[in-house]
Motif scaffolding. Structure first.
Motif, PDB file in Angstrom:
ATOM      1  N   THR A 161      11.209 -21.805  -7.845  1.00  0.00           N
ATOM      2  CA  THR A 161      12.597 -21.577  -8.390  1.00  0.00           C
ATOM      3  C   THR A 161      12.458 -20.563  -9.795  1.00  0.00           C
ATOM      4  OG1 THR A 161      13.245 -23.533  -8.088  1.00  0.00           O
ATOM      5  CG2 THR A 161      14.679 -22.345  -8.201  1.00  0.00           C
ATOM      6  N   GLN A 162      12.105 -21.087 -10.666  1.00  0.00           N
ATOM      7  CA  GLN A 162      12.636 -20.465 -12.023  1.00  0.00           C
ATOM      8  C   GLN A 162      11.909 -18.809 -11.593  1.00  0.00           C
ATOM      9  OE1 GLN A 162      14.775 -20.622 -14.264  1.00  0.00           O
ATOM     10  NE2 GLN A 162      15.406 -22.555 -12.832  1.00  0.00           N
ATOM     11  N   SER A 163      10.087 -18.460 -11.642  1.00  0.00           N
ATOM     12  CA  SER A 163       9.575 -17.117 -11.279  1.00  0.00           C
ATOM     13  C   SER A 163      10.448 -16.553 -10.277  1.00  0.00           C
ATOM     14  CB  SER A 163       8.487 -17.732 -10.815  1.00  0.00           C
ATOM     15  OG  SER A 163       7.652 -18.152 -10.177  1.00  0.00           O
ATOM     16  N   GLU A 164      11.181 -17.014  -8.837  1.00  0.00           N
ATOM     17  CA  GLU A 164      11.627 -16.597  -8.287  1.00  0.00           C
ATOM     18  C   GLU A 164      12.751 -16.344  -9.081  1.00  0.00           C
ATOM     19  OE1 GLU A 164      11.046 -16.906  -4.462  1.00  0.00           O
ATOM     20  OE2 GLU A 164      12.243 -15.349  -4.203  1.00  0.00           O
ATOM     21  N   ARG A 165      13.291 -16.122  -9.887  1.00  0.00           N
ATOM     22  CA  ARG A 165      14.947 -16.159 -10.192  1.00  0.00           C
ATOM     23  C   ARG A 165      14.732 -14.944 -10.996  1.00  0.00           C
ATOM     24  NH1 ARG A 165      17.926 -19.618 -14.772  1.00  0.00           N
ATOM     25  NH2 ARG A 165      18.348 -17.488 -15.993  1.00  0.00           N
ATOM     26  N   ALA A 166      13.246 -15.038 -12.256  1.00  0.00           N
ATOM     27  CA  ALA A 166      13.043 -14.321 -12.712  1.00  0.00           C
ATOM     28  C   ALA A 166      12.334 -13.066 -11.891  1.00  0.00           C
ATOM     29  CB  ALA A 166      11.214 -14.154 -13.414  1.00  0.00           C
ATOM     30  N   LEU A 199       4.118 -13.070 -12.897  1.00  0.00           N
ATOM     31  CA  LEU A 199       5.233 -13.961 -12.065  1.00  0.00           C
ATOM     32  C   LEU A 199       4.203 -14.077 -10.280  1.00  0.00           C
ATOM     33  CD1 LEU A 199       8.796 -12.068 -12.342  1.00  0.00           C
ATOM     34  CD2 LEU A 199       7.806 -14.714 -13.087  1.00  0.00           C
ATOM     35  N   ASN A 200       3.668 -13.417 -10.468  1.00  0.00           N
ATOM     36  CA  ASN A 200       3.081 -14.032  -8.980  1.00  0.00           C
ATOM     37  C   ASN A 200       2.148 -14.498  -9.182  1.00  0.00           C
ATOM     38  OD1 ASN A 200       2.054 -13.143  -6.408  1.00  0.00           O
ATOM     39  ND2 ASN A 200       0.209 -12.747  -6.881  1.00  0.00           N
ATOM     40  N   ILE A 238       1.676 -17.360 -11.619  1.00  0.00           N
ATOM     41  CA  ILE A 238       2.805 -18.720 -11.778  1.00  0.00           C
ATOM     42  C   ILE A 238       3.082 -18.801 -10.278  1.00  0.00           C
ATOM     43  CG2 ILE A 238       4.767 -19.311 -12.487  1.00  0.00           C
ATOM     44  CD1 ILE A 238       4.755 -17.565 -14.833  1.00  0.00           C
ATOM     45  N   SER A 239       3.854 -18.036  -9.747  1.00  0.00           N
ATOM     46  CA  SER A 239       3.870 -18.905  -8.376  1.00  0.00           C
ATOM     47  C   SER A 239       3.128 -18.938  -7.530  1.00  0.00           C
ATOM     48  CB  SER A 239       5.514 -17.681  -7.446  1.00  0.00           C
ATOM     49  OG  SER A 239       4.659 -16.359  -7.083  1.00  0.00           O
ATOM     50  N   LEU A 240       1.998 -18.172  -7.269  1.00  0.00           N
ATOM     51  CA  LEU A 240       0.759 -18.681  -6.517  1.00  0.00           C
ATOM     52  C   LEU A 240       0.543 -20.755  -7.167  1.00  0.00           C
ATOM     53  CD1 LEU A 240      -0.869 -17.653  -4.285  1.00  0.00           C
ATOM     54  CD2 LEU A 240      -1.921 -16.660  -5.673  1.00  0.00           C
ATOM     55  N   THR A 241       0.589 -20.437  -8.258  1.00  0.00           N
ATOM     56  CA  THR A 241      -0.182 -20.605  -9.133  1.00  0.00           C
ATOM     57  C   THR A 241       0.443 -22.588  -8.416  1.00  0.00           C
ATOM     58  OG1 THR A 241      -1.282 -20.081 -10.788  1.00  0.00           O
ATOM     59  CG2 THR A 241      -1.844 -22.466 -10.980  1.00  0.00           C
ATOM     60  N   ALA A 242       1.960 -22.267  -8.688  1.00  0.00           N
ATOM     61  CA  ALA A 242       3.085 -23.414  -8.292  1.00  0.00           C
ATOM     62  C   ALA A 242       2.457 -23.423  -6.793  1.00  0.00           C
ATOM     63  CB  ALA A 242       4.012 -22.860  -8.397  1.00  0.00           C
ATOM     64  N   GLU A 243       2.842 -22.877  -6.231  1.00  0.00           N
ATOM     65  CA  GLU A 243       2.207 -23.165  -5.050  1.00  0.00           C
ATOM     66  C   GLU A 243       1.119 -24.209  -4.262  1.00  0.00           C
ATOM     67  OE1 GLU A 243       4.464 -20.389  -1.330  1.00  0.00           O
ATOM     68  OE2 GLU A 243       3.957 -18.603  -3.367  1.00  0.00           O
ATOM     69  N   VAL A 244       0.595 -23.422  -4.824  1.00  0.00           N
ATOM     70  CA  VAL A 244      -1.247 -24.137  -4.443  1.00  0.00           C
ATOM     71  C   VAL A 244      -1.042 -25.515  -5.113  1.00  0.00           C
ATOM     72  CG1 VAL A 244      -3.236 -24.095  -5.214  1.00  0.00           C
ATOM     73  CG2 VAL A 244      -2.377 -21.642  -4.072  1.00  0.00           C
ATOM     74  N   LEU A 245      -0.680 -25.523  -6.506  1.00  0.00           N
ATOM     75  CA  LEU A 245      -0.504 -26.819  -7.226  1.00  0.00           C
ATOM     76  C   LEU A 245       0.477 -27.941  -5.844  1.00  0.00           C
ATOM     77  CD1 LEU A 245      -1.220 -28.361  -9.078  1.00  0.00           C
ATOM     78  CD2 LEU A 245       1.005 -27.588 -10.624  1.00  0.00           C
ATOM     79  N   GLU A 260       9.444 -32.675  -8.176  1.00  0.00           N
ATOM     80  CA  GLU A 260      10.442 -31.643  -8.143  1.00  0.00           C
ATOM     81  C   GLU A 260       9.758 -30.232  -9.742  1.00  0.00           C
ATOM     82  OE1 GLU A 260      13.845 -34.398  -9.090  1.00  0.00           O
ATOM     83  OE2 GLU A 260      14.528 -32.425 -10.195  1.00  0.00           O
ATOM     84  N   MET A 261       9.645 -30.898 -10.300  1.00  0.00           N
ATOM     85  CA  MET A 261       9.103 -30.420 -11.598  1.00  0.00           C
ATOM     86  C   MET A 261       8.299 -28.555 -11.131  1.00  0.00           C
ATOM     87  SD  MET A 261       8.114 -32.249 -15.039  1.00  0.00           S
ATOM     88  CE  MET A 261       6.477 -32.920 -14.312  1.00  0.00           C
ATOM     89  N   ILE A 262       7.598 -29.161  -9.758  1.00  0.00           N
ATOM     90  CA  ILE A 262       6.558 -27.913  -9.541  1.00  0.00           C
ATOM     91  C   ILE A 262       7.562 -26.391  -8.215  1.00  0.00           C
ATOM     92  CG2 ILE A 262       4.712 -26.982  -8.407  1.00  0.00           C
ATOM     93  CD1 ILE A 262       3.717 -29.533  -8.474  1.00  0.00           C
ATOM     94  N   HIS A 263       8.413 -27.068  -8.426  1.00  0.00           N
ATOM     95  CA  HIS A 263       9.775 -26.572  -7.593  1.00  0.00           C
ATOM     96  C   HIS A 263      10.673 -26.452  -8.030  1.00  0.00           C
ATOM     97  CE1 HIS A 263       9.846 -27.459  -3.043  1.00  0.00           C
ATOM     98  NE2 HIS A 263       9.992 -28.740  -3.157  1.00  0.00           N
ATOM     99  N   ASP A 264      10.725 -26.515  -9.534  1.00  0.00           N
ATOM    100  CA  ASP A 264      11.491 -26.419 -10.500  1.00  0.00           C
ATOM    101  C   ASP A 264      10.635 -24.472 -10.743  1.00  0.00           C
ATOM    102  OD1 ASP A 264      12.693 -28.246 -12.436  1.00  0.00           O
ATOM    103  OD2 ASP A 264      13.861 -27.367 -10.226  1.00  0.00           O
TER     104      ASP A 264
END
Lengths: 498, 128
Positions: free
Chosen positions: A324-329, A293-294, A296-303, A317-321
């Motif tokens: 959000t989803q990994s935040e939810r998890a 999870l970490n 995923i979110s780290l990579t998304a943030e960098v992206l 928006e997709m990256i934000h999604d």
């Protein structure tokens, strides 16, 4: 799973009246009944024996009297003959007169004998009249005769002969009477021995059967116990051998019930161990999920960082999604971790019950959705803080909410509420489910009590314990078919330390 | 002011962590080195000290706590930030005792780490 014992015993009851050892008489089925019956029988026999003895004694008295009266007769006859002999020797007229007296005595004795010896009247009467009569007349004749006549000599001879006859007859009668008495005594003895024999026989038979009736079920139990301990059997079988006595059957049934209860408890213990293990595994899995999870979110943030200057809003928006989803998890894992963490620690902090209820709801949102349960959380706008152990309290709330969902198997409404009333914090979990019946209601907080097929029956008892530790209490209201309301009441002020 | 480039060391057995952080922080002007096992990291540390060390706790070989100890022992000026998925109050307490600067729980937001590193650098500069 092994067979149920009920099926077996029913068919065996039908065979009850056609088996060995248990005769087809209408005997009482319990050992107690049989014991009482046999004791009555033996007492009866004892009384009978005593009565017979008393009767025998009474009759013997009669016999003794007979012998006594014959003895007296004998004595009188002897005296009579003594005087006869004296007269025949010395020719003294006085002797003759004494002899006459004694004839009367003899007559009196005969009367005595007659009364004490029924059945001999005829014979005695004959003797009385004929023999004694003849003897008497001869004696009188001798008294009247002139001395030295030729007749006298003949008379004397006749007298002696008759005297001898009389003696002989009396002797015979006496002997016969004695024999009869002896025979009767022997008869009484025989009867006595016979009664004794039957008593002993009956006693022996009864003891044999009683022992068998008691020992048979015990033997069955002993053998079954050995098999059960080895794990080859699950219950003690009830066959014809054990149907001989009510007590034996009752004992076996009680033991079987106990076995069943023990098995249940064991199953539930195993289940609760499994639950504990699952809890531990969940913690491990939760941790394992955190890492990816970490990443995923780290990579998304960098992206996000990389593309922040790009215009393509859809991509952003997709990256934000993703974030959000990994935040939810992350949130779910967090709740899982908090919930499954070992609750043995007793760390007490300030706990906001409003937030606690929120967290529990988050944890179970999915369960509620799957179960078709809609919910309403009546949350106050202010926090409701108490001092306690948050994971433990959460365990209580989650447990109640889970119970509520399971009670509403066809969907329903879950009402949650937190409020303050009279210096106490009250958390309410209310469902529109099947409700709890009045018979079960007083026992719901007992451990190992469950109506669910997969429950441990521990949830409510653990919850009760936790709330009690927090100086609070749980109250429940329930109506079958309408629903159940649980109220968790906790003091706002921390209780004084004991 | 000294325009020294800040040196950042990242130790995490998951390569992806190092990769991402490398992307971010090198873009921000840091000199960043990433290692997936502590031994290599310690060697690099010995050659040329770092300003901030970001390390995971659970790793093969040496664990993060050990890294923390050694770094604080050899380079007291270096600030250590621990990032970990296995967080408990006890470990946090222990790390505090060992002189950790910040204890971050995975998953963390990138921003959190950035802020933590900046604060650590502040601390370090003030510590001189």
């Amino acid at each position: 799973m092994s067979e149920k014992p009920e099926r077996e015993s029913l068919s065996n009851l039908e065979q009850y009246y056609s088996n060995d050892g248990c005769p087809c008489l209408p005997l009482p089925r319990s050992i107690r009944g049989k014991l009482i019956l046999s004791l009555l029988l033996i007492s009866g026999l004892g009384i009978l024996a005593t009565l017979t003895t008393i009767y025998a004694m009474w009759r013997i008295e009669d016999k003794v009297r007979v012998i006594e009266s014959f003895f007296e007769l004998n004595q009188n006859v002897l005296e009579m003959r003594r005087y006869e002999k004296n007269y025949l020797l010395y020719n003294n007229r006085e002797d003759l007169m004494s002899a006459l007296d004694y004839i009367d005595q003899v007559r009196a004795s005969i009367v005595t004998v007659k009364t004490s010896f029924p059945g001999s009247e005829e014979e005695l009467q004959l003797f009385y009249d004929k023999e004694l009569g003849t003897y008497e007349s001869i004696t009188r004749q001798l008294m009247a005769e002139e001395p030295l006549s030729r007749n006298k000599k003949v008379l004397k001879e006749t007298l002696r002969t008759h005297g001898q006859d009389i003696t002989k007859q009396v002797f015979d009668m006496d002997a016969r009477a004695r024999v009869r008495v002896e025979q009767q005594v022997v008869t009484y003895q025989k009867i006595g021995v016979l009664i004794l024999f039957w008593a002993v026989l009956l006693g022996g038979v009864l003891i044999f059967f009683l022992v068998r009736w008691i020992m048979r079920p015990l033997k069955v139990i002993r053998e079954a116990a050995a098999q059960i301990v080895q794990g080859k059997m699950d219950f003690i079988p009830t066959d014809e051998a054990t149907h001989c006595s009510e007590e034996g059957l009752e004992l076996i049934n009680s033991l079987n019930m106990m076995l069943k209860a023990l098995n249940n408890k064991q199953e539930q213990l195993v289940q609760s161990e499994k639950m504990a293990a699952v809890g531990k595994v969940s913690a491990g899995i939760a941790h394992e999920i955190n890492n990816p999870l970490n990443n995923i979110s780290l990579t998304a943030e960098v992206l996000l960082d990389e593309f922040s200057d790009e215009g393509n809003s859809e991509r952003l928006e997709m990256i934000h999604d993703i974030l959000t989803q990994s935040e939810r998890a992350r949130g779910v894992v967090h709740h899982l971790l908090t919930f499954s963490r070992s609750n043995k620690s007793n760390i007490r902090n300030k706990v906001d019950l409003v937030q606690l209820m929120d967290d529990s709801l988050t944890l179970l949102k999915n369960q509620l959705r799957i179960g078709g349960v809609n919910y309403d959380y009546d949350r106050p706008k202010y926090p409701v803080e108490i001092v306690g152990n948050a994971p433990q309290l959460q365990q209580v709330v989650v447990n109640m909410m889970l119970n509520a969902v399971q009670a509403m198997s066809a969907g329903g409404h879950l009402q949650l509420r937190v409020k303050i009333e009279k210096g106490e914090a009250i958390m309410t979990v209310c469902d529109t489910g099947d409700g709890i019946s009045p018979e079960v209601l007083p026992h719901i907080f007992e451990p190992f009590l469950t109506t669910k097929s997969d429950g441990t029956g521990l949830g409510l008892s653990l919850s009760y314990g936790i709330v009690k530790d927090h100086q609070g209490k749980i109250t429940v209201d329930s109506e079958v078919g309408h629903g159940t309301t649980f109220n968790i009441i906790l003091p706002l002020e921390p209780a004084r330390e004991d | 002011m000294n325009k020294e480039i800040c040196r950042l060391l990242v130790v995490d057995d998951e390569a992806i962590v190092g990769k991402r952080l490398s992307q971010v922080f090198s873009k921000m002007g840091f000199e960043i080195e990433t290692y997936t096992e502590p031994a290599g990291a310690m060697k690099a540390m010995a050659e040329k000290p770092f300003d901030v060390v970001v390390t995971d706790l659970k790793m093969d070989g040496m664990d993060g706590m050990e890294v923390l100890k050694r770094v604080r022992a050899t380079n007291p000026r270096t600030q250590v930030i621990i990032i970990t998925g296995y967080a408990s109050p006890e470990t946090a307490e222990l790390a505090q005792q060992q002189g950790v600067f910040e204890f971050l729980v995975k998953p963390f937001r990138l921003d959190e780490l950035k802020q933590a590193i900046f604060r650590a650098l502040e601390q370090q500069k003030q510590g001189i």
